[in-house]
Design a protein around this motif. Structure first.
Motif, PDB file in Angstrom:
ATOM      1  N   ALA A   1      65.171 -28.395  64.807  1.00 25.08           N
ATOM      2  CA  ALA A   1      65.595 -26.946  64.704  1.00 25.08           C
ATOM      3  C   ALA A   1      66.056 -26.705  63.435  1.00 25.08           C
ATOM      4  CB  ALA A   1      66.624 -26.585  65.661  1.00 25.08           C
ATOM      5  N   ALA A   2      66.705 -27.650  62.768  1.00 22.38           N
ATOM      6  CA  ALA A   2      67.332 -27.525  61.458  1.00 22.38           C
ATOM      7  C   ALA A   2      65.853 -27.438  60.338  1.00 22.38           C
ATOM      8  CB  ALA A   2      68.044 -28.616  61.144  1.00 22.38           C
ATOM      9  N   VAL A   3      64.974 -28.229  60.537  1.00 23.43           N
ATOM     10  CA  VAL A   3      64.000 -28.314  59.479  1.00 23.43           C
ATOM     11  C   VAL A   3      63.027 -27.182  59.726  1.00 23.43           C
ATOM     12  CG1 VAL A   3      63.617 -30.844  59.498  1.00 23.43           C
ATOM     13  CG2 VAL A   3      62.237 -29.392  61.099  1.00 23.43           C
ATOM     14  N   GLN A   4      63.178 -26.221  60.695  1.00 21.08           N
ATOM     15  CA  GLN A   4      62.462 -25.052  60.846  1.00 21.08           C
ATOM     16  C   GLN A   4      63.462 -23.899  60.297  1.00 21.08           C
ATOM     17  OE1 GLN A   4      59.853 -24.820  64.643  1.00 21.08           O
ATOM     18  NE2 GLN A   4      60.900 -26.258  65.051  1.00 21.08           N
ATOM     19  N   ALA A   5      64.838 -23.976  60.736  1.00 17.89           N
ATOM     20  CA  ALA A   5      65.537 -23.152  60.306  1.00 17.89           C
ATOM     21  C   ALA A   5      66.061 -22.781  58.958  1.00 17.89           C
ATOM     22  CB  ALA A   5      66.849 -23.146  61.202  1.00 17.89           C
ATOM     23  N   VAL A   6      65.903 -23.977  58.067  1.00 18.36           N
ATOM     24  CA  VAL A   6      66.180 -24.010  56.629  1.00 18.36           C
ATOM     25  C   VAL A   6      65.177 -23.231  55.887  1.00 18.36           C
ATOM     26  CG1 VAL A   6      65.209 -26.199  56.102  1.00 18.36           C
ATOM     27  CG2 VAL A   6      67.118 -25.343  54.821  1.00 18.36           C
ATOM     28  N   THR A   7      65.242 -22.496  54.870  1.00 24.98           N
ATOM     29  CA  THR A   7      64.266 -21.872  54.085  1.00 24.98           C
ATOM     30  C   THR A   7      63.516 -22.751  53.322  1.00 24.98           C
ATOM     31  OG1 THR A   7      63.887 -19.977  52.660  1.00 24.98           O
ATOM     32  CG2 THR A   7      65.816 -21.630  52.079  1.00 24.98           C
ATOM     33  N   ASP A   8      62.064 -22.335  53.002  1.00 28.15           N
ATOM     34  CA  ASP A   8      61.386 -23.138  52.021  1.00 28.15           C
ATOM     35  C   ASP A   8      62.007 -23.373  50.680  1.00 28.15           C
ATOM     36  OD1 ASP A   8      59.010 -24.432  51.070  1.00 28.15           O
ATOM     37  OD2 ASP A   8      57.986 -22.692  50.760  1.00 28.15           O
ATOM     38  N   GLY A   9      62.173 -24.946  50.540  1.00 30.91           N
ATOM     39  CA  GLY A   9      62.752 -25.226  49.545  1.00 30.91           C
ATOM     40  C   GLY A   9      64.456 -25.406  49.708  1.00 30.91           C
ATOM     41  N   GLY A  10      64.758 -25.414  50.981  1.00 36.40           N
ATOM     42  CA  GLY A  10      66.216 -25.440  51.177  1.00 36.40           C
ATOM     43  C   GLY A  10      66.677 -26.813  51.359  1.00 36.40           C
ATOM     44  N   LEU A  11      67.941 -26.800  51.498  1.00 40.80           N
ATOM     45  CA  LEU A  11      68.765 -28.111  51.635  1.00 40.80           C
ATOM     46  C   LEU A  11      69.225 -28.488  52.997  1.00 40.80           C
ATOM     47  CD1 LEU A  11      69.891 -30.620  50.000  1.00 40.80           C
ATOM     48  CD2 LEU A  11      72.073 -29.088  49.805  1.00 40.80           C
ATOM     49  N   LEU A  12      68.839 -29.621  53.542  1.00 39.91           N
ATOM     50  CA  LEU A  12      69.638 -30.215  54.504  1.00 39.91           C
ATOM     51  C   LEU A  12      70.560 -31.324  54.511  1.00 39.91           C
ATOM     52  CD1 LEU A  12      66.591 -30.855  57.443  1.00 39.91           C
ATOM     53  CD2 LEU A  12      68.453 -29.117  57.270  1.00 39.91           C
ATOM     54  N   CYS A  13      71.696 -31.120  54.904  1.00 44.61           N
ATOM     55  CA  CYS A  13      72.757 -31.919  54.731  1.00 44.61           C
ATOM     56  C   CYS A  13      73.268 -32.615  56.031  1.00 44.61           C
ATOM     57  CB  CYS A  13      74.162 -31.561  54.052  1.00 44.61           C
ATOM     58  SG  CYS A  13      73.858 -30.163  52.818  1.00 44.61           S
ATOM     59  N   VAL A  14      73.049 -33.951  56.369  1.00 44.73           N
ATOM     60  CA  VAL A  14      72.972 -34.640  57.496  1.00 44.73           C
ATOM     61  C   VAL A  14      73.847 -35.747  57.601  1.00 44.73           C
ATOM     62  CG1 VAL A  14      71.502 -35.696  59.363  1.00 44.73           C
ATOM     63  CG2 VAL A  14      70.471 -33.721  57.761  1.00 44.73           C
ATOM     64  N   THR A  15      74.719 -35.874  58.426  1.00 44.38           N
ATOM     65  CA  THR A  15      75.673 -36.926  58.643  1.00 44.38           C
ATOM     66  C   THR A  15      75.411 -37.550  59.958  1.00 44.38           C
ATOM     67  OG1 THR A  15      77.386 -35.803  57.409  1.00 44.38           O
ATOM     68  CG2 THR A  15      78.139 -37.665  59.036  1.00 44.38           C
ATOM     69  N   CYS A  16      75.365 -38.883  59.918  1.00 42.84           N
ATOM     70  CA  CYS A  16      75.324 -39.695  61.230  1.00 42.84           C
ATOM     71  C   CYS A  16      76.361 -40.618  61.407  1.00 42.84           C
ATOM     72  CB  CYS A  16      73.918 -40.594  61.475  1.00 42.84           C
ATOM     73  SG  CYS A  16      72.513 -39.187  61.391  1.00 42.84           S
ATOM     74  N   THR A  17      77.077 -40.695  62.309  1.00 40.47           N
ATOM     75  CA  THR A  17      78.276 -41.559  62.523  1.00 40.47           C
ATOM     76  C   THR A  17      77.855 -42.796  63.497  1.00 40.47           C
ATOM     77  OG1 THR A  17      79.433 -40.293  64.013  1.00 40.47           O
ATOM     78  CG2 THR A  17      79.667 -39.562  61.837  1.00 40.47           C
ATOM     79  N   ASP A  18      76.809 -42.934  63.892  1.00 46.29           N
ATOM     80  CA  ASP A  18      76.565 -44.081  64.897  1.00 46.29           C
ATOM     81  C   ASP A  18      76.035 -45.135  64.063  1.00 46.29           C
ATOM     82  OD1 ASP A  18      74.307 -42.416  64.410  1.00 46.29           O
ATOM     83  OD2 ASP A  18      73.165 -43.090  65.943  1.00 46.29           O
ATOM     84  N   ALA A  19      76.738 -45.719  63.464  1.00 43.24           N
ATOM     85  CA  ALA A  19      76.117 -46.907  62.353  1.00 43.24           C
ATOM     86  C   ALA A  19      76.114 -48.143  63.531  1.00 43.24           C
ATOM     87  CB  ALA A  19      77.339 -47.353  61.318  1.00 43.24           C
ATOM     88  N   GLY A  20      76.712 -48.028  64.399  1.00 41.39           N
ATOM     89  CA  GLY A  20      76.435 -49.196  65.431  1.00 41.39           C
ATOM     90  C   GLY A  20      75.000 -49.084  65.933  1.00 41.39           C
ATOM     91  N   VAL A  21      74.410 -48.225  65.865  1.00 43.28           N
ATOM     92  CA  VAL A  21      73.123 -48.114  66.317  1.00 43.28           C
ATOM     93  C   VAL A  21      71.868 -47.978  65.248  1.00 43.28           C
ATOM     94  CG1 VAL A  21      71.318 -46.193  67.326  1.00 43.28           C
ATOM     95  CG2 VAL A  21      73.834 -46.546  68.086  1.00 43.28           C
ATOM     96  N   PHE A  22      72.159 -47.222  64.158  1.00 40.10           N
ATOM     97  CA  PHE A  22      71.058 -47.356  62.999  1.00 40.10           C
ATOM     98  C   PHE A  22      71.416 -48.416  61.958  1.00 40.10           C
ATOM     99  CE2 PHE A  22      74.300 -44.286  61.052  1.00 40.10           C
ATOM    100  CZ  PHE A  22      74.830 -45.123  60.017  1.00 40.10           C
ATOM    101  N   ALA A  23      72.412 -49.286  62.106  1.00 35.80           N
ATOM    102  CA  ALA A  23      72.623 -50.103  61.279  1.00 35.80           C
ATOM    103  C   ALA A  23      73.177 -51.646  62.211  1.00 35.80           C
ATOM    104  CB  ALA A  23      73.656 -49.794  60.243  1.00 35.80           C
ATOM    105  N   SER A  24      72.697 -51.639  63.062  1.00 32.34           N
ATOM    106  CA  SER A  24      73.017 -53.010  63.882  1.00 32.34           C
ATOM    107  C   SER A  24      71.666 -53.075  64.884  1.00 32.34           C
ATOM    108  CB  SER A  24      74.179 -52.652  64.653  1.00 32.34           C
ATOM    109  OG  SER A  24      74.544 -53.811  65.639  1.00 32.34           O
ATOM    110  N   THR A  25      71.778 -54.505  65.239  1.00 33.31           N
ATOM    111  CA  THR A  25      70.590 -54.911  65.973  1.00 33.31           C
ATOM    112  C   THR A  25      71.191 -55.106  67.434  1.00 33.31           C
ATOM    113  OG1 THR A  25      71.045 -57.120  65.503  1.00 33.31           O
ATOM    114  CG2 THR A  25      69.508 -56.071  64.281  1.00 33.31           C
ATOM    115  N   GLY A  26      72.473 -54.674  67.587  1.00 31.10           N
ATOM    116  CA  GLY A  26      72.918 -54.764  68.943  1.00 31.10           C
ATOM    117  C   GLY A  26      72.211 -53.919  70.126  1.00 31.10           C
TER     118      GLY A  26
END
Length: 731
Positions: free
Chosen positions: A306-331
């Motif tokens: 939804a975000a990539v469509q709702a932001v204007t052409d040339g707009g900015l997305l600021c994204v935070t992910c706090t699940d480091a146990g998923v994206f930075a771990s092999t558990g």
């Protein structure tokens, strides 16, 4: 004075101050100040500001916190304010430039129209000089009347074009305010968010608009800070699914007296963003946001489509992910794949791999709509990841995505080396109409099943983003704000400078200096490439074809553990690599790291030389079946002895081998000046094709120390207290 203020309660309409008690509808709140914003916190709410309550509830407390304040993420919010300000100045400059160009075109059209009318009038006046001419002119007029059925003189087409262009330009500048307010009203907003909006609905546009959506707002602290600290912001929308959260948000908005600038919305963030998706003939580009900030508890992946469509052409997305146990771990690698579309990396470079997985998720979510992304800044911070991505509608550039997506062969169970493999190739060709790119399949695999350095099995990771993670001009623009930033407003400026300087170094500039000189005007560096259409841009675009050919990093102490030797200093390793003509710096994700463009064969040769020159190991310290065994078997004395034995055998047989065949596997990369290695000068002591065992490795710590390091930058944050983290999810 402060004590008397905090002891007595004041109404909600009072001037906000830190630590004051506010009474509203029979309830008391405590005021917390961050930046230029103030938020009201219930006395029983648990915040990280109280270490005794952090992470647990007190016995006997009936009210569980629906919202909370976490000062740990002030760095995130300070950085976000500065990043959006840097992006917004660039975006508004481009809007103003387009507006000025359109106004100039409209002016020229009007001048041409006036000139044609004047010439026509003079021609008709001259034709009336004689009777014959008058009769002929009247005949032509009667003929036109007979043919068309009416004696009407048509207006020049240029006038209609100018009117249409003015209408289009007005839509861009005014941003379809009336239509936006109708949509906001349908989504819970009853009135224009700003005075500019109100005047625009009456037909008096005030200039370019800049709209921000805080999609998961909670207390509204981010929305408050964006509205207070970014001067050109015209409206901010704070959305939250919880009615209790939006009630608190409304109190905070009223206490900060920002009702005319911030709109609070209760609803699903996905529904709100899909409502603002611009479609040709339906929503239009005016319905979208210039900036969308996603800061959820956990992963932001469900909101990306939804975000990539709702932001204007040339707009900015600021994204935070706090699940480091998923994206930075092999558990939970199965969870990582289901969320981010790729497998994580195992090893010390796992957090950079996590950043690339997040960027890969954003890129693939946008690509299906013909939208391309450009990472402006990607950071691994504390327990979370934060990325700033510029998105543009560019179907032609989406074609580069496969060639910028890579998988990694990772020797995680052995020596820690890795090899990257891109899924496709973007090859430039020259045709009749100029240069063009051809996209084709990549050849694979790029490495054997076993690691060429230690002979251990490798494992797959990815697919993940393989392009640059930062835009150097964007980083410099943010850094240019810091000298004049108010330390009381931005309390984390020292850490921002240290982390951004380190992120800039990750781009491996040709010079060893870690303090890039900032431009006094645009912030662009000498290495930035700008096309003629980019001449007025403050933040030039990184070409869509660019790849990050030197991802990830290593830690010297980990390599020393593999060889069972004393660990070399970071400066010694970087000095040795720089002495060989390679670039070496550090990574922002972890302290004690070395990021370089040297191949792993050279890195291990440097470590073997460290053992031979400085830190000899005990006999039998490295045994067979250990990761260091294969690496240690390639040491110089064994390679030279093996080459001599082979030469003697060949001489005895009368079959001398060519010099190229006699060289051992894993030769050093040529350090000559080529576009691939950044155009750096090759040192005189290193000739092209030099075998590994002939490299002159010198551990020059002075060369390895970065220039101006005495400034004592805060590059890596230490935990200030126990139980330091994201806290529990709000109830």
């Amino acid at each position: 004075m402060a004590e008397s203020t905090s002891a007595s309660s004041v109404p909600l309409s009072a001037e906000p101050r830190a630590d004051q008690r506010v009474t509203h509808e029979g309830r008391e709140y405590t005021t917390i100040k961050e930046g230029l914003a103030y938020i009201l916190v219930p006395p029983n709410a648990i915040t990280e500001a109280d270490p005794k309550k952090a992470g647990k509830y007190e016995e006997g407390v009936e009210e569980k916190p629906s919202v909370f304040y976490n000062p740990i993420q002030q760095f995130n919010r300070d950085l976000s304010v500065l990043a959006i300000r840097a992006f917004g100045e660039d975006a508004l400059a481009q809007k103003q430039h387009k507006h000025d160009q359109q106004m100039e075109r409209n002016k020229k059209r009007k001048e041409r129209t006036a000139k044609r009318k004047l010439e026509q009038a003079e021609k008709e006046k001259g034709a009336e000089g004689g009777e014959d001419g008058a009769e002929e002119q009247n005949g032509r007029k009667r003929q036109r009347t007979d043919d068309t059925g009416a004696g009407i003189t048509k207006e020049p087409t240029g006038s209609a074009d100018a009117a249409g262009a003015s209408k289009d330009e007005s839509a861009m500048f005014d941003d379809s305010v009336t239509k936006d307010q109708d949509m906001l009203a349908a989504d819970g907003a009853a009135k224009p968010a700003t005075e500019e909006d109100a005047s625009a609905t009456n037909g008096a546009p005030k200039g370019p608009r800049f709209r921000i959506l805080d999609a998961l707002s909670a207390t509204g602290l981010r929305a408050l800070r964006y509205a207070q600290e970014i001067p050109f912001v015209t409206s901010v929308t704070g959305n939250d699914l919880s009615p209790a959260a939006t009630d608190v948000m409304k109190l905070n908005i009223a206490h900060n007296k920002l009702e005319q600038k911030i709109t609070s919305v209760t609803g699903n963030a996905l529904a709100h963003m899909y409502l603002h998706v611009g479609q040709e003939g339906v929503g239009g580009p005016g319905a979208r946001y210039d900036v969308i900030d996603l800061d959820p508890y956990g992963t932001a992946v469900p909101f990306l489509d939804a975000a990539v469509q709702a932001v204007t052409d040339g707009g900015l997305l600021c994204v935070t992910c706090t699940d480091a146990g998923v994206f930075a771990s092999t558990g939970y690698l199965e969870k990582t794949y289901s969320q981010y579309g790729g497998l994580p990396l195992k090893g010390h470079h796992s957090h950079e791999g996590g950043l690339r997985l997040i960027l890969h998720a954003v890129a693939t979510a946008a690509a299906k709509y013909g939208i391309t992304i450009e990472p402006l800044l990607s950071l691994s911070i504390d327990f979370y990841a934060r990325v700033f991505v510029r998105v543009r509608k560019a179907p032609a550039e989406v074609k580069f995505l496969a060639g910028k997506t890579m998988i990694v062969y990772n020797c995680d169970s052995g020596c820690g080396a890795w090899t990257t493999q891109y899924l496709a190739r973007n090859v430039q060709h020259e045709g009749k109409k100029g240069l063009y790119y051809k996209h084709s399949f990549a050849q694979g695999p790029s490495v054997p099943a076993r690691c060429p350095h230690c002979d251990f099995k490798t494992h797959l990771a990815g697919p993940m983003w393989g392009g640059p993670m930062h835009n150097p001009a964007f980083i410099e623009k943010i850094l240019s704000y810091l000298p004049g930033a108010d330390k009381t407003t931005y309390g984390t400026t020292e850490r921002i400078e240290g982390m951004l300087r380190t992120a800039y170094e990750e781009l491996l500039p040709d010079t060893p200096s870690t303090q890039p000189e900032l431009s006094s005007t645009t912030g662009a560096t000498s290495t930035d490439t700008a096309t003629p259409t980019d001449e007025l841009k403050l933040i030039p675009r990184v070409p869509a074809s660019d790849l990050d050919r030197h991802p990830f990093f290593f830690i010297p102490s980990d390599l020393a553990r593999i060889l069972r030797c004393q660990s070399p200093s970071e400066a010694a390793v970087k000095g040795a690599l720089r002495g060989l003509g390679y670039r070496a710096t550090r990574s922002h994700t972890k302290p004690g790291t070395v990021k370089t463009d040297a191949p792993w064969a050279v890195v291990w040769e440097v470590m073997r030389e460290w053992v031979r020159q400085r830190a000899p190991i005990k006999e039998g310290a490295i045994r067979e079946l250990m990761p260091g065994w294969g690496v240690w078997q390639k040491r110089r004395e064994l390679v030279v002895a093996k080459a001599a034995a082979e030469a003697a055998a060949a001489a005895a047989e009368g079959e001398a081998k060519p010099a190229e065949e006699a060289r051992p596997a894993g030769e050093a990369k040529s350090a000559t000046t080529t576009p691939e290695n950044g155009g750096r000068r090759r040192l005189p002591s290193q000739e092209p094709g030099t075998p590994l065992h002939e490299l002159k490795v010198v551990f020059d710590e002075q060369l390895g120390r970065d220039a101006r390091e005495s400034k004592k930058l805060v590059r890596y944050q230490m935990n200030p207290r126990a139980n330091w983290g994201p806290m529990v999810r709000a109830k």
